[in-house]
Write an enzyme that holds these catalytic residues in place. Structure first.
Site, PDB file in Angstrom:
ATOM      1  CB  VAL A  34      -0.954   0.022   1.213  1.00  9.02           C
ATOM      2  CG1 VAL A  34      -2.003  -1.063   1.092  1.00  9.02           C
ATOM      3  CG2 VAL A  34      -0.183  -0.120   2.511  1.00  9.02           C
ATOM      4  CB  SER A  35       0.471   4.506  -1.590  1.00  9.15           C
ATOM      5  OG  SER A  35       0.274   3.879  -2.839  1.00  9.15           O
ATOM      6  CB  THR A  36      -0.049   6.317   2.922  1.00  5.15           C
ATOM      7  OG1 THR A  36      -1.386   5.840   3.108  1.00  5.15           O
ATOM      8  CG2 THR A  36       0.022   7.139   1.631  1.00  5.15           C
ATOM      9  CD  GLN A  80      -3.383   3.625   0.845  1.00  2.00           C
ATOM     10  OE1 GLN A  80      -2.205   3.515   0.553  1.00  2.00           O
ATOM     11  NE2 GLN A  80      -4.334   3.815  -0.061  1.00  2.00           N
ATOM     12  N   GLY A 107       4.877   1.749   0.651  1.00  3.11           N
ATOM     13  CA  GLY A 107       5.751   2.528  -0.213  1.00  3.11           C
ATOM     14  C   GLY A 107       5.016   2.989  -1.445  1.00  3.11           C
TER      15      GLY A 107
END
Length: 310
Positions: free
Chosen positions: A21-23, A26, A48
């Protein structure tokens, strides 16, 4: 019907899941549940951005995955930031004898249908690169016709915020490239450092067909240590060694780096590296190499016993 020259499919050893996941806000739980349902016993989680290749968890997974393993993701965008990045990862897996599978996309490199889909993606990536290059040229030409200079106006005007942003972007690209290429050079560094000097490591890498300088390699290893991807021991000062000990460890390092080399091939590599023999000569004999390897084995180094060669 399979092609006559098609090689038999490699046996599948284990399913290795990767969830991203990006953040930090999440959660990877939904991906993990889907990967578990698909049969993945081991699942690696990472937070990341998809716009960056600097992913330590993925880099470690790519170093550890073995022949017959299958890297599994829920969707392609969980793994790669672009088609070219995806193809690069799959090519790396192929060289290790591993496969790739995306649960929600028609990509499974262990099947003929999946390989066909991969070939289509490769053609799309090539077209994508050509279109981007064409649009870039057209945009620069139109801008110059209007009297505008190409490039970042903030950098031309030396604005501090623009300089900081450009520097951060360059660093992201640099660490991403290091992680992507680490499998081709980091194992040799790990085998030789800190017992060998940086000069010796560079010479071994360059004789494997790479292009390093001492400063470039030291900077790369220091950066991976700072990112906690490489062990801090790699950047410790190498001990001073008598010439005979240095030759012994250098020959052992060459043999460990490429176990397929014969004694005569190791001797030829030492001559190309302009290393002097223990007696100061320029021409190496297979017997001299064998004596140094025997000495290394007596000291406990895990060196194979190469053949004398033709």
């Amino acid at each position: 019907m399979a092609a006559p020259n098609a090689s038999p499919p490699r046996p599948i050893r284990g399913l290795v899941g990767y969830a991203r996941v990006s953040t930090e806000d999440q959660a990877t739980d939904a991906q993990v549940d889907e990967l578990h349902a698909a049969g993945c016993r081991t699942i690696h989680r990472e937070h990341g951005s998809g716009a960056s290749r600097a992913r330590p968890v993925l880099a470690r997974l790519m170093r550890e995955i073995g022949a017959g393993d299958v890297l599994v993701v829920v969707r392609l965008d969980r793994l790669a930031r672009s088609v070219s990045h995806l193809l690069s990862v799959i090519e790396d897996l192929e060289t290790r004898g591993a496969h790739f599978r995306s649960l929600r996309d028609p990509i499974d490199t262990s099947t003929p249908q999946g390989m066909f889909s991969l070939q289509v993606l490769g053609a799309v990536a090539q077209l994508e690169r050509a279109l981007i290059a064409e649009r870039t040229k057209a945009g620069m030409k139109a801008a110059m016709a209007r009297g505008k200079l190409p490039g970042n106006p903030g950098l031309r005007e030396r604005r501090p915020e623009a300089i900081r942003a450009a520097s951060a972007a360059r660093q992201q690209v640099y660490i991403g490239d290091l992680i992507a290429s680490a499998s081709t050079w980091l194992p040799t560094v790990q085998r030789m450092r800190p017992q060998h000097s940086w000069d010796d490591v560079v010479r071994v890498l360059n004789h494997q067909g790479q292009s390093w300088t001492i400063e470039k390699l030291r900077r790369a290893v220091h950066r991976l240590v700072r990112e906690k991807i490489a062990a801090p021991e790699l950047i410790k000062r190498s001990p001073r060694r008598p010439p005979q000990d240095r030759l012994m460890t250098l020959v052992a390092g060459i043999a460990i780096a490429d176990p397929n080399l014969s004694l005569r091939e190791i001797a030829a590599q030492l001559e190309r590296m302009r290393e002097r023999t223990p007696r100061g000569g320029r021409q190496w004999a297979a017997s001299s190499v064998k004596a140094l390897l025997d000495q290394a084995r007596r000291l406990g180094l895990a060196v194979h016993d190469p053949a004398s060669g033709p």
